[in-house]
Structures are given as structure tokens and as C-alpha cells.
Design an enzyme around this catalytic site. Structure first.
Site, short mmCIF file in Angstrom:
data_model
loop_
_atom_site.label_atom_id
_atom_site.label_comp_id
_atom_site.label_asym_id
_atom_site.label_seq_id
_atom_site.Cartn_x
_atom_site.Cartn_y
_atom_site.Cartn_z
N THR A 134 2.25 -9.78 1.41
CA THR A 134 1.26 -9.21 1.61
C THR A 134 1.49 -8.28 0.39
OG1 THR A 134 3.21 -7.88 2.64
CG2 THR A 134 1.46 -9.62 4.01
N TYR A 151 5.39 -7.43 15.61
CA TYR A 151 5.88 -6.41 14.93
C TYR A 151 6.16 -5.00 16.31
CZ TYR A 151 3.78 -2.99 12.44
OH TYR A 151 3.82 -1.44 10.87
N ALA A 154 11.19 3.08 8.12
CA ALA A 154 9.26 2.97 7.98
C ALA A 154 8.91 2.72 9.65
CB ALA A 154 8.29 2.51 7.48
N ASN A 212 20.27 -5.74 7.00
CA ASN A 212 20.69 -5.69 5.78
C ASN A 212 21.12 -4.06 5.01
OD1 ASN A 212 21.72 -8.74 5.39
ND2 ASN A 212 19.33 -9.07 4.67
N ASP A 239 10.06 -6.31 -3.44
CA ASP A 239 9.08 -6.73 -2.08
C ASP A 239 9.31 -8.17 -2.57
OD1 ASP A 239 6.52 -7.58 -1.64
OD2 ASP A 239 6.06 -5.50 -1.92
N ASN A 240 8.97 -8.96 -1.68
CA ASN A 240 8.29 -10.45 -1.80
C ASN A 240 7.38 -10.86 -1.85
OD1 ASN A 240 7.84 -10.24 0.68
ND2 ASN A 240 9.21 -11.44 1.95
N LYS A 273 10.23 -3.12 15.24
CA LYS A 273 10.33 -1.77 14.69
C LYS A 273 10.33 -1.83 15.72
CE LYS A 273 7.62 -1.83 11.41
NZ LYS A 273 8.49 -1.17 9.90
N PHE A 286 0.63 -1.70 -0.23
CA PHE A 286 0.50 -0.53 0.07
C PHE A 286 0.90 0.80 -0.31
CE2 PHE A 286 -2.27 2.42 3.16
CZ PHE A 286 -3.28 3.36 2.12
#
Ligand code: UDP
Length: 330
Positions: A38, A148, A117, A102, A34-35, A152, A14
């Protein structure tokens, strides 16, 4: 001289996809990574034929190699909904921890500036309201959101360590609830959940008594804040979000009005550790970046609703993982 290059991780997500659009518009060459766990290629399909855009299908928790020079890295790869954390907890931890490590290594090698982010989730279920950047938070490390929140928090910590130890140019954004086109319809988040339910003719599921609050920011406002923070010289975390706070019950009523659905609200159990209140203090963003959100919820919601209506009807009924109970019990 060729164009300057930007690497955006989570590019098919998104926020990542909107960032790709913005940096292309600003005249950069964009590498989107992107993998696709999601993310969805639908979000960047419109970019695939462009000369100035390249897509790498890669998991950032594995060594990241980019040939040539890089000006900026924006690390936006991460699951970002409470159901994702239940469904893919280890990947959530790894992308915030190994993935960030990484990318910091890559930034150091390329002498690139990196923006990571982070999230209002670092404040956990906050005891200070509204949340200022100085508040350390109230996080349960072993709860369902811990994977999560702690990833973060680690991300912020390792980013500051690279900044102080390696003199790396780093930026940390703490993102509050954001909405807009390209949100995943069935990721369990409240806005796509309510709009999806309205479009399918189902009742709207409010968790708990609906008195918990959130503050929703339209995606274009967020992207503007990210852009300004990246170009600033401020390395400490900055909240970006819309301080217009609303209870989830009121929000459900707004969606009922917006969609004109004749369905009603039904109440379900509140998920564990669901924050009771959330609202950003955006004094720093105002003072440092001259940033304030511009889009009212009424207008932003209209645009978002149009987007969801434009999706294939079939997609509306793909219930990917809308079931909290299914993933919370093992
Ligand atoms: N929520 C809800 N019904 C839903 C999905 C979410 O009432 O179908 C609530 C959820 O319990 C939370 C709020 O809406 O209090 C925002 O949830 P979301 O998952 O969008 O994001 P969060 O801010 O909790 O990470």
C-alpha cells in the site's frame, strides 16, 4: 561515533514517510522498510540519495534482519483503510500479528526501544465517548474491520507481554483519524475520497446519513506526539488525535467550500460496522507528554488540498480501489 539508527516500518506509507523526515531532521540514521503493497516510493523519493537513509524492500511478516545496532524501532507497516481490509484481509492480520512479533524479537535482540502504531479502531464502534485509554472497546471480530481491529489488539497485547516478560522498552500509540500530504488518493478514506471527487468534478459520496462523527488530526501534530511518546517512559497506550469532532456531512460541506466545487453531496449505504462516533480523550497525552494538537482543520485542509492538486492529473483518475461494493461481495 556514528549516528544512532532508527528502523521505521511502513516507511513508504503516509505516516511512515513523515516519520522518516522527522527522524532524519533529528539527526538519526534511518532505515526505512516497506513491502510496497500500500506504500509508494513517491513518498520517499526525496530521501533516496541521502547518506543517512537506507531503504529495505522487505515484508516484515518474514524474518527481519538488520546488521549492527538499533536505537529505536517504529512499527508503522499496515494497511490502514477500510477498503484495504476488504481487499487484503490476510496481509492485514499478518502484519499486525507476525510482523509485530518479528519486530519485537528484533527489538529484544538489539536492546532497542520499540513504538508500535495502534489505532482508535481498538475501540471498535465505541459505546464510551470520547474514548479514553481505559475503555476496552466494542469490536466485531468477524466483521470486515475485524482483521484490522483484532490484529491491532493482538499487537498491543504481545507488545505488553514483551514489556512485562522480557523487560523490553515498549511504547503504544493509539492513532485517531489523521490527514495530510502523501495520503493515498484512492484508498477510499473519506478525505482523499472527497477531495478526489471534487477535483474530478464528481459528486461527494457521504456514506449513511452523514451523522457519524470523526476527529481529524493534521499529520505534523501526530508526528510530534509520536516523537514525544517515544522519548517518554510510559509503556501503556496513549491516544494521539485531535478532539475537534465533526460529522461527515459537515466535513463534506467543508471540502465543498475549500475546493469551490459546484458538485453536490450524494448519499450511499453505510459500510458494515462503520463507527458512529469517534473522538479521542487526550488527557493522558497532555499530562504525560505536554502534547496538544496545534493545527486547525481549516489550515491543515488547505495544505492537504494543495498537495492533491499538485499530483499528476492522471493519478486523479486511477481508481485503484475506490469501489467498496466490489470488495465487500464475494
Ligand atoms: N466515508 C464517506 N464517504 C466516503 C468515504 C468514507 O462518507 O467516500 C465515511 C465513512 O463511512 C466513515 C467516515 O467517512 O464514516 C470516515 O471513513 P474513513 O474510511 O476515512 O475512516 P474510518 O474512520 O471509518 O476508519
Amino acid at each position: 561515533m556514528g549516528k544512532e539508527k532508527v528502523l521505521i516500518t511502513g516507511a513508504a506509507g503516509f505516516l511512515g514517510s513523515h516519520l522518516c523526515d522527522r527522524f532524519l531532521k533529528e539527526g538519526y540514521e534511518v532505515i526505512g522498510m516497506d513491502n510496497l503493497i500500500t506504500g509508494s516510493m513517491d513518498n520517499i523519493a526525496h530521501l533516496m540519495n541521502r547518506e543517512d537513509f537506507e531503504f529495505y524492500h522487505h515484508d516484515v511478516t518474514k524474518y527481519v534482519h538488520i546488521p549492527g545496532e538499533l536505537k529505536y524501532i517504529l512499527h508503522f507497516a499496515s494497511p490502514a483503510s477500510p477498503i484495504d481490509y476488504l481487499k487484503i484481509p490476510i496481509q492485514t492480520l499478518k502484519v499486525g500479528a507476525h510482523g509485530t512479533h518479528n519486530l519485537l524479537g528484533l527489538a529484544k535482540d538489539k536492546k532497542a526501544r520499540i513504538l508500535v502504531a495502534s489505532t482508535s479502531e481498538v475501540y471498535g464502534d465505541p459505546l464510551v465517548h470520547p474514548q479514553t485509554e481505559e475503555y476496552y472497546g466494542n469490536v466485531n471480530p468477524i466483521g470486515p474491520r475485524g482483521v484490522y481491529d483484532e490484529a491491532k489488539r493482538f499487537m498491543e497485547s504481545i507488545t505488553m507481554a514483551y514489556h512485562t516478560y522480557h523487560d523490553l522498552e515498549t511504547r503504544i500509540i493509539r492513532i485517531f483519524n489523521t490527514y495530510g500530504p502523501r495520503m493515498r488518493l484512492n484508498d477510499g478514506r473519506v478525505l482523499p475520497a472527497f477531495i478526489g471527487q471534487a477535483l474530478r468534478g464528481e459528486d461527494l459520496t457521504v456514506f449513511g446519513d452523514g451523522s457519524q462523527t470523526r476527529s481529524f488530526c493534521y499529520v505534523d501534530d501526530l508526528v510530534e506526539g509520536i516523537y514525544r511518546l517515544l522519548l517518554s517512559d510510559y509503556a501503556k497506550p496513549v491516544n494521539i488525535g485531535n478532539p475537534d469532532e465533526i460529522t461527515i456531512s459537515e466535513f463534506a460541506e467543508e471540502i465543498i467550500k475549500l475546493t469551490g466545487t459546484s458538485q453536490k453531496v450524494i448519499y450511499k449505504d453505510l459500510p458494515q460496522d462503520d463507527p458512529k462516533q469517534r473522538k479521542p480523550d487526550i488527557t493522558k497525552a497532555k499530562e504525560l507528554l505536554g502534547w496538544t494538537p496545534k493545527v486547525d482543520r481549516v489550515d491543515g485542509l488547505k495544505i492537504t488540498y494543495e498537495y492533491f492538486k499538485s499530483l499528476d492529473r492522471e493519478k486523479l483518475f486511477q481508481t485503484e480501489h475506490k469501489d467498496f461494493e466490489k470488495y465487500s461481495k464475494k
